[in-house]
Motif scaffolding. Structure first.
Motif, PDB file in Angstrom:
ATOM      1  N   ARG A   1       0.524  -1.255   0.048  1.00 38.49           N
ATOM      2  CA  ARG A   1       0.161   0.027   0.067  1.00 38.49           C
ATOM      3  C   ARG A   1       0.998   0.781   0.147  1.00 38.49           C
ATOM      4  O   ARG A   1       0.187   2.255  -0.535  1.00 38.49           O
ATOM      5  CB  ARG A   1      -0.297  -0.210   1.471  1.00 38.49           C
TER       6      ARG A   1
ATOM      7  N   THR B   1       0.974   4.272  -2.683  1.00 36.17           N
ATOM      8  CA  THR B   1       0.782   5.711  -1.970  1.00 36.17           C
ATOM      9  C   THR B   1       1.189   6.481  -2.923  1.00 36.17           C
ATOM     10  O   THR B   1       1.475   7.993  -2.931  1.00 36.17           O
ATOM     11  CB  THR B   1       0.833   5.917  -0.344  1.00 36.17           C
TER      12      THR B   1
ATOM     13  N   TRP C   1      -8.236   1.465  -3.926  1.00 33.40           N
ATOM     14  CA  TRP C   1      -7.876   1.948  -2.426  1.00 33.40           C
ATOM     15  C   TRP C   1      -9.271   0.847  -1.907  1.00 33.40           C
ATOM     16  O   TRP C   1      -9.255  -0.083  -0.962  1.00 33.40           O
ATOM     17  CB  TRP C   1      -7.868   3.227  -1.472  1.00 33.40           C
TER      18      TRP C   1
END
Length: 216
Positions: free
Chosen positions: A68, A72, A120
């Protein structure tokens, strides 16, 4: 200055000097387990150096958190790319071709950010949700990368291309890292001994219903 005062002054100076050279203790975030997890994730990407630099100081050993984090970093770079395009647009006001190219790139990057929002939702917060929505995550990240590639592919002027690439290129590279990770997720899971099964079916809620939906 008498001797007791001199002695007191000397002791105070030594104490202050010693304090000035004390190096603050560094938190031991980077552990062998962390290094192993980062190496496992970065083993499947093309630019291993960029992947390693991005993840090596992240204070977590959780593979889902690190994957993640890579995404990001890509999203943040895309946003910076949009700001860059907005900044250079005024100087090309009298150049219709350049203005159209920049406007087109802005649209592509905004499309990429919309897909990040969907990514997401699919990725969730842990390995289980990421694995359950694996195909959708991979599809969304591939789409994000493609939007940025299309932007650059549509610029034929070499000077403009070089400038735009310099401003949005990192976002494309970081997105490419995430694409590689999802493409090689099977290998990552095997390397890190993660037994969770990757779902190869699309779980995108935005998909049109099957044809059978329309025929009853």
């Amino acid at each position: 200055m008498n001797t007791p005062i001199k002695l007191t002054f000397l002791i105070l100076c030594i104490a202050l000097t010693a304090t000035a050279f004390v190096v603050p203790a560094k938190r031991a975030d980077v552990t062998p387990e962390h290094d192993k997890t980062v190496a496992g994730i970065c083993s499947v990407v093309e630019d291993k150096n960029l992947c390693s630099i991005t993840l090596k100081t992240v204070p977590s050993n959780d593979p889902a958190f690190l994957v993640r984090y890579l995404a990001t970093a890509a999203e943040s770079s895309v946003k910076k790319g949009l700001n860059f395009l907005s900044g250079i647009k005024p100087k090309y006001k009298g150049n219709a071709f350049a203005t159209n190219c920049i406007t087109g790139c802005e649209k592509q990057l905004n499309n990429a950010l919309e897909d990040f929002a969907d990514f997401w939702k699919a990725a969730g917060e842990n390995i289980t949700s990421m694995a359950d929505n694996y195909f959708t995550c991979k599809k969304k990240m591939t789409s994000i990368f493609t939007y940025q590639s299309t932007c650059l592919d549509d610029i034929f002027d070499k000077t403009l291309l070089k400038e735009v690439q310099g401003g949005i290129g990192l976002g494309k590279r970081m997105s490419g890292e995430s694409v590689d990770v999802f493409a090689g997720m099977d290998k990552v899971f095997n390397t890190l001994n993660i037994k969770t099964k990757l779902n190869q079916q699309d779980t995108d809620s935005l998909l049109p219903p099957p044809l059978s939906f329309y025929y009853h």
